[in-house]
Motif scaffolding. Structure first.
Motif, PDB file in Angstrom:
ATOM      1  N   LYS A 125       0.841  -1.004   0.384  1.00 51.89           N
ATOM      2  CA  LYS A 125      -0.141  -0.280  -0.195  1.00 51.89           C
ATOM      3  C   LYS A 125       0.650   1.392  -0.173  1.00 51.89           C
ATOM      4  O   LYS A 125       2.229   1.204   0.808  1.00 51.89           O
ATOM      5  CB  LYS A 125      -0.457   0.023   1.863  1.00 51.89           C
ATOM      6  N   GLN A 126       0.583   2.744  -0.894  1.00 54.58           N
ATOM      7  CA  GLN A 126       1.519   3.497  -0.793  1.00 54.58           C
ATOM      8  C   GLN A 126       0.232   4.653  -0.680  1.00 54.58           C
ATOM      9  O   GLN A 126      -0.402   4.179  -1.269  1.00 54.58           O
ATOM     10  CB  GLN A 126       1.680   3.267  -1.758  1.00 54.58           C
ATOM     11  N   LYS A 127       0.416   5.781  -0.677  1.00 51.62           N
ATOM     12  CA  LYS A 127      -0.203   6.888  -0.947  1.00 51.62           C
ATOM     13  C   LYS A 127       1.066   7.895  -1.350  1.00 51.62           C
ATOM     14  O   LYS A 127       1.746   8.191  -1.540  1.00 51.62           O
ATOM     15  CB  LYS A 127      -0.523   7.716   0.324  1.00 51.62           C
ATOM     16  N   TYR A 168      -8.295  11.461  -2.225  1.00 52.49           N
ATOM     17  CA  TYR A 168      -7.979  12.907  -1.004  1.00 52.49           C
ATOM     18  C   TYR A 168      -8.615  13.976  -1.742  1.00 52.49           C
ATOM     19  O   TYR A 168      -7.932  14.810  -2.201  1.00 52.49           O
ATOM     20  CB  TYR A 168      -6.712  12.294  -0.447  1.00 52.49           C
ATOM     21  N   PRO A 222     -10.523  10.670   3.016  1.00 57.24           N
ATOM     22  CA  PRO A 222     -10.411   9.849   2.071  1.00 57.24           C
ATOM     23  C   PRO A 222     -11.792   8.457   1.610  1.00 57.24           C
ATOM     24  O   PRO A 222     -12.475   8.522   2.113  1.00 57.24           O
ATOM     25  CB  PRO A 222      -9.150   8.791   2.040  1.00 57.24           C
ATOM     26  N   MET A 224      -5.022   6.485  -2.757  1.00 57.15           N
ATOM     27  CA  MET A 224      -3.602   5.728  -1.926  1.00 57.15           C
ATOM     28  C   MET A 224      -4.344   4.219  -2.330  1.00 57.15           C
ATOM     29  O   MET A 224      -5.388   3.915  -2.268  1.00 57.15           O
ATOM     30  CB  MET A 224      -3.966   5.618   0.014  1.00 57.15           C
ATOM     31  N   VAL A 250      -7.131   1.758   6.078  1.00 54.18           N
ATOM     32  CA  VAL A 250      -5.941   0.420   6.134  1.00 54.18           C
ATOM     33  C   VAL A 250      -6.068  -0.325   7.646  1.00 54.18           C
ATOM     34  O   VAL A 250      -5.495  -1.480   7.665  1.00 54.18           O
ATOM     35  CB  VAL A 250      -4.963   1.228   6.081  1.00 54.18           C
ATOM     36  N   GLU A 306      -0.782  -2.491  11.357  1.00 52.58           N
ATOM     37  CA  GLU A 306      -1.818  -1.699   9.576  1.00 52.58           C
ATOM     38  C   GLU A 306      -0.819  -0.746   9.404  1.00 52.58           C
ATOM     39  O   GLU A 306      -0.432  -0.493   7.939  1.00 52.58           O
ATOM     40  CB  GLU A 306      -2.697  -0.893  10.355  1.00 52.58           C
ATOM     41  N   TYR A 307      -0.526   0.809  10.072  1.00 51.01           N
ATOM     42  CA  TYR A 307       0.241   2.000   9.070  1.00 51.01           C
ATOM     43  C   TYR A 307       2.085   1.355   8.883  1.00 51.01           C
ATOM     44  O   TYR A 307       2.949   2.410   8.684  1.00 51.01           O
ATOM     45  CB  TYR A 307       0.563   3.227  10.985  1.00 51.01           C
ATOM     46  N   GLU A 310       3.461  -0.150   7.174  1.00 49.88           N
ATOM     47  CA  GLU A 310       3.489  -0.264   6.207  1.00 49.88           C
ATOM     48  C   GLU A 310       3.900   1.054   5.240  1.00 49.88           C
ATOM     49  O   GLU A 310       4.233   1.670   4.303  1.00 49.88           O
ATOM     50  CB  GLU A 310       1.935  -0.948   5.796  1.00 49.88           C
ATOM     51  N   PHE A 311       3.217   1.910   6.530  1.00 43.03           N
ATOM     52  CA  PHE A 311       3.383   3.969   5.973  1.00 43.03           C
ATOM     53  C   PHE A 311       4.852   4.191   6.266  1.00 43.03           C
ATOM     54  O   PHE A 311       5.490   5.014   6.035  1.00 43.03           O
ATOM     55  CB  PHE A 311       2.047   4.121   6.128  1.00 43.03           C
ATOM     56  N   PHE A 368      -5.116   9.268   9.229  1.00 46.42           N
ATOM     57  CA  PHE A 368      -6.221   9.054   8.285  1.00 46.42           C
ATOM     58  C   PHE A 368      -6.379   9.675   6.779  1.00 46.42           C
ATOM     59  O   PHE A 368      -5.903   9.065   5.795  1.00 46.42           O
ATOM     60  CB  PHE A 368      -7.594   8.748   8.926  1.00 46.42           C
ATOM     61  N   PRO A 393      -0.658   9.115   6.061  1.00 44.46           N
ATOM     62  CA  PRO A 393      -0.393   7.799   7.282  1.00 44.46           C
ATOM     63  C   PRO A 393       0.924   7.888   7.380  1.00 44.46           C
ATOM     64  O   PRO A 393       1.387   7.697   7.942  1.00 44.46           O
ATOM     65  CB  PRO A 393      -0.509   6.054   5.991  1.00 44.46           C
ATOM     66  N   TYR A 394       1.626   9.137   6.682  1.00 40.77           N
ATOM     67  CA  TYR A 394       3.214   9.773   6.879  1.00 40.77           C
ATOM     68  C   TYR A 394       3.291  10.793   8.050  1.00 40.77           C
ATOM     69  O   TYR A 394       4.476  10.504   7.767  1.00 40.77           O
ATOM     70  CB  TYR A 394       3.868   9.926   5.189  1.00 40.77           C
TER      71      TYR A 394
END
Lengths: 259, 302
Positions: free
Chosen positions: A2-4, A41, A50, A91, A221, B28-29, B31-32, B268, B271-272
Motif C-alpha cells: 500500500k502507498q499514498k 483525497y 479519503p 492511496m 487500512v 496497519e501503519y 507499512e507506511f 487517516f 499515513p506518513y
C-alpha cells in the motif's frame, strides 16, 4: 504494497448524469486487482477524509487506473471538476479484491447494481482471460446504462432497469429469471437489498457468491475499525463477529457475512 | 539536539506518539511509517474480554474533522498480550497501552495483566471515551469518580498510569486535580468532543450511535487551551493531543505545556504524518537553536 502517492488525471468525462469516468496515471496500478479500491483525497481541507472508490479498470501497461464514481457529496464533487493534468492524491491498492483463479469456475455471473457496476469491468476482463465464461447482469435506474459497452467485450450483458427503459423492468434478479440464466459462481457489487437477494439465491442454488460490501470508512487500512461487517463466525483478527470491510474485505463470501 | 522527553520517570526518545484508537497496535501503519522513529505507540483501548463495539455507521465526516462512535471494539487482553505486544516489541519504540473497562474490576484485571509485561512502559487509562454506555467516560466526568478509579488503579499498576481526560466537562482542571490527588503519574488530553451529525435528506442521524466523538484539525484550539489550563493547574506531565496535523500544531501543544504529543485522526488523512511531524519539530529546534526539547515544554509566555 500500500502507498499514498500523487497521481495525475489523464482524462475525465461524465458518462451518465452525475457518473464520472476518470483515468489516473499512478504507480498504484502496478499491483491493483479487480475488486480492490483506492482512497482518493480531496484538496479542500474542510473535507479531510479519503473517499474510497472501487477500481474499474487497470490499463494494460499497469501504469494507469480507471475509476467510475457517482458524485455524492463535497469530495466527489471536487474530483468531478478535475481536468486532464490535475494532480490527485490516492492511496492503495486497498482491500482483498475478487478471487480470479483459472479453472475454478466455468460460468460466472458478474452482477452490478448502480455504482456497483464499475468494479465488474476489470473482473470481467480477468475472468475471461482465465477461460471463465462471463455473463454480466447489470442493474440501472434507467436507460443510462454506463459501462455496458465496455462489459460487452468480455461476454453477454443483461440489463435491468427500475423504470423499464432498458432491458428487463425491475432488478438484476428479475433479469436472471427473465433470461433463464445459470452460473456456477457469482461476483457482485451493489446496494444491500440486491446483495441480500443474491445471498439468498446463491444459498438456494448452492453456489458461491462473492459480494463486495461498502461502509463509511475513515483510515482505509484497517486501523480505525470504522467500517465493519457482521460475520457469521468469530473473525480471526478482531476476535468478535466483525470483519474490517477495508482490509478483510471489501469482498466476502456471502455465506460468511450477515447483511 | 536532544529530542528526548521524560514522562513519569520514563524516557521516550522523542515526543511524537500516536493517539489511541487511530493507530491500532501499529501493525496497519507499519507499512507506511517506520515505527522505530516514533516516541511511542499508544495502542487502541483494550478490555479484559473482547468487545464487539457499536453498530455501523461508526464514522462520519464533519467540517474540518470527523465523528467516530466505534465503541471500543477490541479483541480482549489475552489476544492483545499474545499478538499485539510481541508485534510492538520488534520495534525500538515506547509502548503505551490504553486500558478500558465497564467496571473498576475490569480495569484492574487489565492493569494487572499488563503488569506482567515489562515492555509496556506506561498505561493510559481511558476514562473519557464518549461512545460506550458503561464505563469509560462514566469515570471521567465526576471528580470523585475519577479520584476513586485513579486511586484504585494506582494500587494495582506496576507501570505509571496516565489518565486520559475528557473535554466534555465544565472545568477540565477540576478533573486534572482529582486525577493528581488520586495518584496519577501523568495526564493525556484531550479525548474527543461529543458531537452529532444529521442527514437532512433522510432526516436521520448519520451515526448509528446518534452521537460520536469529534476529532481532527477543527478541535485543535480547544485542545491547546485545555492543555495550557491543565499545565497551570497540576504538576503532572501531560501528553497533549487533539487535531494535530502538522509540526506547528505539535509545537503549540508543547509550548502550552505538553511533554509529548499524540497524533490521531491525521493518520487517516496522511499515513506518513507522524514522521513528518517529528522532522518538522527538529527543523523548528534547529531554526531557533533549541538544544533540548524539554526547554520548549510550557515555554509560552505573555
Amino acid at each position: 504494497m500500500k502507498q499514498k502517492v500523487v497521481g495525475q488525471v489523464i482524462s475525465q468525462k461524465e458518462i451518465a448524469p452525475m457518473i464520472f469516468d476518470m483515468w489516473i496515471d499512478t504507480t498504484l496500478a502496478g499491483e491493483a486487482q479487480p475488486g480492490q479500491f483506492i482512497c482518493v483525497y480531496p484538496k479542500d481541507k474542510s473535507t479531510l477524509l479519503p473517499r474510497p472508490i472501487s477500481i474499474c479498470e487497470v490499463r494494460e501497461d499497469r501504469k494507469a487506473l480507471r475509476i467510475v464514481y457517482r458524485v455524492a457529496g463535497a469530495g466527489t464533487k471536487e474530483f468531478s471538476a478535475y481536468q486532464a493534468g490535475e494532480s490527485i492524491a490516492v492511496m492503495g491498492p486497498l482491500g482483498n479484491g475478487f478471487p480470479v483463479k483459472a479453472g475454478e469456475a466455468k460460468k460466472a455471473f458478474l452482477i452490478g447494481g448502480g455504482i456497483g457496476v464499475p468494479p465488474m469491468l476489470e473482473l470481467a476482463k480477468q475472468l475471461e482471460r482465465v477461460g471463465c465464461q462471463v455473463q454480466s447482469v447489470m442493474g440501472y435506474r434507467n436507460q443510462d446504462t454506463f459501462l455496458k459497452q465496455d462489459l460487452e467485450q468480455y461476454g453477454p450483458v443483461y440489463v435491468a432497469s427500475e423504470d423499464g427503459s432498458a432491458g428487463t423492468r425491475g432488478n438484476v434478479m428479475d433479469a436472471i429469471r427473465e433470461n433463464a440464466l445459470e452460473a456456477d459462481v457469482i461476483f457482485a457489487c451493489g446496494p444491500l437489498p440486491m446483495l441480500r437477494a443474491i445471498k439468498t439465491y446463491a444459498e438456494e442454488k448452492k453456489i458461491p457468491a462473492y459480494i463486495s460490501l461498502e461502509e463509511r470508512m475513515a483510515c482505509g487500512v484497517g486501523a480505525c475499525l470504522g467500517c465493519v461487517a457482521k460475520t457469521k463466525n468469530v473473525d480471526v483478527h478482531s476476535h468478535v463477529h466483525n470483519a474490517r470491510i477495508c482490509t478483510d474485505g471489501p469482498v466476502f463470501l456471502a455465506e460468511e457475512v450477515e447483511i | 539536539m536532544n529530542l528526548q522527553t521524560e514522562i513519569a520517570g520514563v524516557v521516550y526518545k522523542n515526543p511524537v506518539m500516536t493517539a489511541s484508537g487511530t493507530f491500532g497496535s501499529g501493525m496497519e501503519y507499519s507499512e507506511f511509517v517506520d515505527l522505530n522513529k516514533l516516541g511511542a505507540v499508544v495502542t487502541k483501548g483494550v478490555a479484559n474480554v473482547p468487545w464487539p463495539g457499536n453498530p455501523t455507521p461508526r464514522v462520519a465526516e464533519v467540517y474540518g474533522g470527523m465523528l467516530n462512535a466505534i465503541g471500543l471494539q477490541n479483541p480482549g487482553i489475552d489476544v492483545f498480550m499474545e499478538r499485539d505486544i510481541p508485534f510492538l516489541k520488534q520495534y525500538d519504540t515506547g509502548i503505551i497501552v490504553n486500558v478500558c473497562g465497564k467496571s473498576v474490576e475490569d480495569y484492574v484485571e487489565v492493569v494487572e495483566r499488563l503488569g506482567e509485561e515489562p515492555a509496556v512502559s506506561m498505561l493510559e487509562i481511558n476514562v473519557s471515551c464518549p461512545n460506550v454506555k458503561e464505563g469509560a467516560i462514566a469515570f471521567g466526568q465526576k471528580a470523585d469518580a475519577l479520584y476513586n478509579i485513579t486511586n484504585t488503579l494506582k494500587k494495582h499498576a506496576k507501570q505509571p498510569i496516565m489518565m486520559k481526560l475528557s473535554p466534555n466537562v465544565t472545568d477540565i482542571t477540576e478533573m486534572a486535580r482529582a486525577a493528581e490527588a488520586g495518584g496519577a503519574d501523568a495526564l493525556s488530553l484531550i479525548n474527543t468532543i461529543t458531537g452529532m451529525k444529521i442527514d437532512i435528506h433522510r432526516r436521520k442521524f448519520v451515526l448509528a450511535n446518534k452521537t460520536g466523538g469529534m476529532s481532527g484539525p477543527a478541535i485543535k484550539p480547544i485542545a491547546v487551551r485545555m492543555v495550557y489550563q491543565t499545565a497551570q493547574a497540576v504538576k503532572l506531565p501531560i501528553v497533549g493531543m487533539g487535531g494535530i496535523a502538522t509540526a506547528e500544531d505539535a509545537i503549540e501543544f508543547i509550548l502550552a505545556g505538553a511533554s509529548a504529543v499524540s497524533v490521531g485522526a491525521m493518520n487517516f488523512i496522511n499515513p506518513y504524518c507522524t514522521e513528518e511531524i517529528l522532522k518538522g519539530i527538529e527543523d523548528y529546534m534547529r531554526m531557533y537553536r533549541v538544544e533540548n526539547l524539554k526547554d520548549l515544554v510550557g515555554a509560552v509566555h505573555e
